[in-house]
Each structure stands twice: as structure tokens, then as C-alpha cells.
Design a protein around this motif. Structure first.
Motif, mmCIF file in Angstrom:
data_model
loop_
_atom_site.group_PDB
_atom_site.id
_atom_site.type_symbol
_atom_site.label_atom_id
_atom_site.label_comp_id
_atom_site.label_asym_id
_atom_site.label_seq_id
_atom_site.Cartn_x
_atom_site.Cartn_y
_atom_site.Cartn_z
ATOM 1 N N THR A 98 39.556 40.945 42.904
ATOM 2 C CA THR A 98 38.970 39.867 41.587
ATOM 3 C C THR A 98 39.572 39.932 40.465
ATOM 4 O O THR A 98 39.190 39.285 39.190
ATOM 5 C CB THR A 98 37.027 40.342 42.073
ATOM 6 N N MET A 99 40.183 41.231 40.312
ATOM 7 C CA MET A 99 40.415 41.564 38.469
ATOM 8 C C MET A 99 42.203 41.823 39.047
ATOM 9 O O MET A 99 42.209 42.810 39.857
ATOM 10 C CB MET A 99 39.548 42.967 37.809
ATOM 11 N N TYR A 118 45.666 41.220 30.526
ATOM 12 C CA TYR A 118 44.686 40.495 31.434
ATOM 13 C C TYR A 118 44.314 41.263 32.145
ATOM 14 O O TYR A 118 43.791 41.349 33.460
ATOM 15 C CB TYR A 118 46.066 39.811 31.900
ATOM 16 N N ARG A 119 44.090 42.996 31.602
ATOM 17 C CA ARG A 119 43.941 43.906 33.435
ATOM 18 C C ARG A 119 42.490 43.202 33.572
ATOM 19 O O ARG A 119 42.252 43.901 34.525
ATOM 20 C CB ARG A 119 43.813 44.915 32.841
ATOM 21 N N ASN A 120 41.273 42.878 32.798
ATOM 22 C CA ASN A 120 40.385 42.960 33.017
ATOM 23 C C ASN A 120 39.746 41.318 33.886
ATOM 24 O O ASN A 120 39.176 40.482 33.948
ATOM 25 C CB ASN A 120 39.142 43.106 32.583
ATOM 26 N N PHE A 121 40.795 40.286 33.575
ATOM 27 C CA PHE A 121 41.068 39.039 34.584
ATOM 28 C C PHE A 121 40.954 38.729 35.255
ATOM 29 O O PHE A 121 41.210 39.781 36.357
ATOM 30 C CB PHE A 121 42.161 38.290 33.760
ATOM 31 N N PRO A 122 40.526 37.843 36.136
ATOM 32 C CA PRO A 122 40.561 37.205 37.134
ATOM 33 C C PRO A 122 41.539 36.639 37.258
ATOM 34 O O PRO A 122 42.016 36.034 36.509
ATOM 35 C CB PRO A 122 38.798 36.394 38.035
ATOM 36 N N GLU A 178 42.210 46.034 39.268
ATOM 37 C CA GLU A 178 41.916 46.452 40.450
ATOM 38 C C GLU A 178 43.202 46.251 42.048
ATOM 39 O O GLU A 178 43.609 46.446 42.670
ATOM 40 C CB GLU A 178 41.035 45.369 41.422
#
Ligand code: ADP
Ligand code: MG
Length: 277
Positions: free
Chosen positions: A99-100, A135-139, A103
């Protein structure tokens, strides 16, 4: 011994009640560490099957594939082989599951059982390498096709493979996404990662060291990009189109301009034309 060595490899699909499909007919191939090779061929010529034989997603029905000396048919070696040879597929949506973004990239190192600190470091490095750290925390589903493909590449890099096989990674992308992915691959090649690049865009083979033309599961030609562009009959026979620049050079030569046949890129052509008296 070559990093990846194929010896008389055959592969046949046998599924359900369908008649068997012989996809690969006796291929011999040697890929050395640091090589940058392209595999081209029309639809159905066996490119994806060959790609999967390189990292034990498929194993030959006859012949042998050795990766770093390990036989892909040896089930105990499968994870070691897949860690050395990663794959990036055509459709970025089918490769991303988290989802991220961060991850997604952490999956590989987590599966390798690395300690958390090292995982974070690997994720950071991999995202930097593909230019996606912001963008590491983007879905992932909020990203463009080219960005998704770069995340897919990062998730492979995080496992530190020695070789990455790209199976038509730009086929579903718009021109911008295609450029982003090609630039990323350029960078990986510069880092010494062995690149096997599968495409049906002939202009994408210009930058490689060696090109292999596949047709009906067999190698039709293996040579430098220049060798390939000069073998028009084989290229046409494999339903492939010469890229624009070699085509244009050919036409200009026929029209009487004294250009050398070694011109493969726009820059080289401009230089050669400017040098004409
Ligand atoms: P390419 O990637 O060059 O388009 P593929 O390796 O996908 O070629 O396919 C080679 C041949 O194997 C084709 O004739 C294709 O129809 C057949 N093939 C591919 N995958 C399967 C499968 N899962 N089951 C049966 N036949 C398959
Ligand atoms: Mg394919």
C-alpha cells in the motif's frame, strides 16, 4: 564459466488438454557479468519464456541453464538464483502489491531476513537509485506508469541482484515513462549490473553491447547493434523494423551522400552530416 550459461535449452508448454507448444528450440547462450544485452523478436517468438528460464521461473525440458554455476533445475538453489537474477515485467500494476512505496521496496530485503536497519538502508539506496525517494510514502496506485515501473525496479535492486532481466518494461508506458525507465536502466548498467533487455522496439537496442534476434524459439542472429542493423534480411524475416536512424542513413547513402554505415544515433548522424563538405 559465463555468469548465465544456456546449453541446448528447449522448453515446451504442456497445459491441461491443450496440444503442447514448443516455445524454445535448442538455445545456446553465454551472458557474462557486466554484459548489456538485448533480446528482440516478434510476438510469440519465445522472449518471455527465455526470460523466465534465466531465473528459474521455468526450467528446461531439455538442456541446462546455469546461473553463477548453479543449475536452475536444482530446487535447493532457486532462491539463491532468484536473488542473483531479478526480473522486471511489462505491466507495472501486476508487480506492485504493497500500500506504500517504501513497503513495496522493503519486501525483498525482509524476505531475505535482513535486520531492520539494513532493510531501511537498502530501501533508501534503491529509491535514490531510481529517483523515487520523494515518493516513499505514496500509495503505488497514485503513481504514473513510469514511476510504478521505477518502484518495481527499486524493489529488485533492494535485493542486490547481479543481473536484472527486463521483459518489455516500456511496452505499456507513454513516451515520458519510457524515457524515465530507459534512463534508470542506463544508470544501473553504469553501476555494473548485468542487463538483459527484452524489447520489440529496435531503436532501444542501440545502446547495448550485444543483440540477440529470436524467431520461433531459435536464435536467428547474435551480434553488435551494427551487425544487426546491417543484416536487413534477417531483421525483416523476423518481422522487426529497423530503427529510424539506420533507415535514414541507408536512404541518404542510396541518394549519394558519402555517410558511413556505422551511424546509429541521431547525434552521430548530425555530426556526420555537419562534417560533409
Ligand atoms: P514472446 O514473449 O516473444 O511474445 P512467449 O515466450 O510469451 O513469446 O511465447 C512463446 C510461445 O509459447 C508462443 O507460441 C506462446 O503462445 C506460447 N506460450 C506462452 N506462454 C504459454 C503458456 N502459459 N501456455 C501455453 N503456451 C504458451
Ligand atoms: Mg513476451
Amino acid at each position: 564459466m559465463a555468469f548465465i550459461a544456456l546449453e541446448d535449452v528447449h522448453y515446451t508448454y504442456t497445459e491441461g488438454n491443450e496440444p503442447p507448444v514448443q516455445a524454445i528450440h535448442g538455445i545456446d547462450l553465454a551472458i557474462e557479468k557486466g554484459d548489456r544485452i538485448a533480446i528482440v523478436g516478434p510476438n510469440g517468438s519465445g522472449k518471455s519464456t527465455l526470460a523466465k528460464l534465466f531465473n528459474a521461473l521455468l526450467t528446461p525440458v531439455q538442456g541446462q541453464v546455469l546461473v553463477d554455476g548453479m543449475d536452475t533445475a536444482d530446487e535447493e538453489k532457486i532462491w539463491e538464483i532468484r536473488q542473483r537474477v531479478g526480473m522486471v515485467f511489462q505491466n507495472p500494476d501486476n508487480q506492485l502489491v504493497a500500500t506504500m512505496v517504501e513497503e513495496e521496496v522493503a519486501f525483498g530485503p525482509e524476505n531475505l531476513g535482513l535486520p531492520p536497519k539494513l532493510i531501511r538502508q537498502r530501501v533508501q539506496e534503491a529509491l535514490e537509485m531510481v529517483g523515487m525517494e520523494e515518493y516513499r510514502n505514496f500509495p503505488p496506485h497514485h503513481l504514473s506508469g513510469g514511476q510504478k515501473q521505477r518502484v518495481a525496479i527499486a524493489s529488485i535492486i533492494a535485493m542486490r541482484p547481479q543481473c536484472i532481466v527486463f521483459d518489455e518494461p516500456t511496452a505499456m508506458l507513454d513516451p515520458l515513462g519510457r524515457q524515465e525507465v530507459l534512463k534508470t536502466i542506463e544508470k544501473l548498467a553504469g553501476e555494473g549490473i548485468t542487463i538483459v533487455y527484452i524489447t520489440h522496439f529496435m531503436e532501444e537496442v542501440v545502446d547495448t553491447d550485444r543483440v540477440i534476434i529470436l524467431k520461433a524459439g531459435q536464435v536467428m542472429l547474435e551480434g553488435s547493434p551494427l551487425d544487426v542493423f546491417q543484416a536487413r534480411d534477417i531483421v525483416e524475416d523476423a518481422d522487426l523494423e529497423l530503427p529510424d536512424i539506420p533507415c535514414l542513413v541507408d536512404k541518404l547513402q542510396k541518394a549519394g551522400l558519402p555517410l558511413s554505415t556505422g551511424i546509429l544515433t541521431k547525434e552521430e548522424l548530425v555530426k556526420a552530416l555537419c562534417a560533409l563538405k
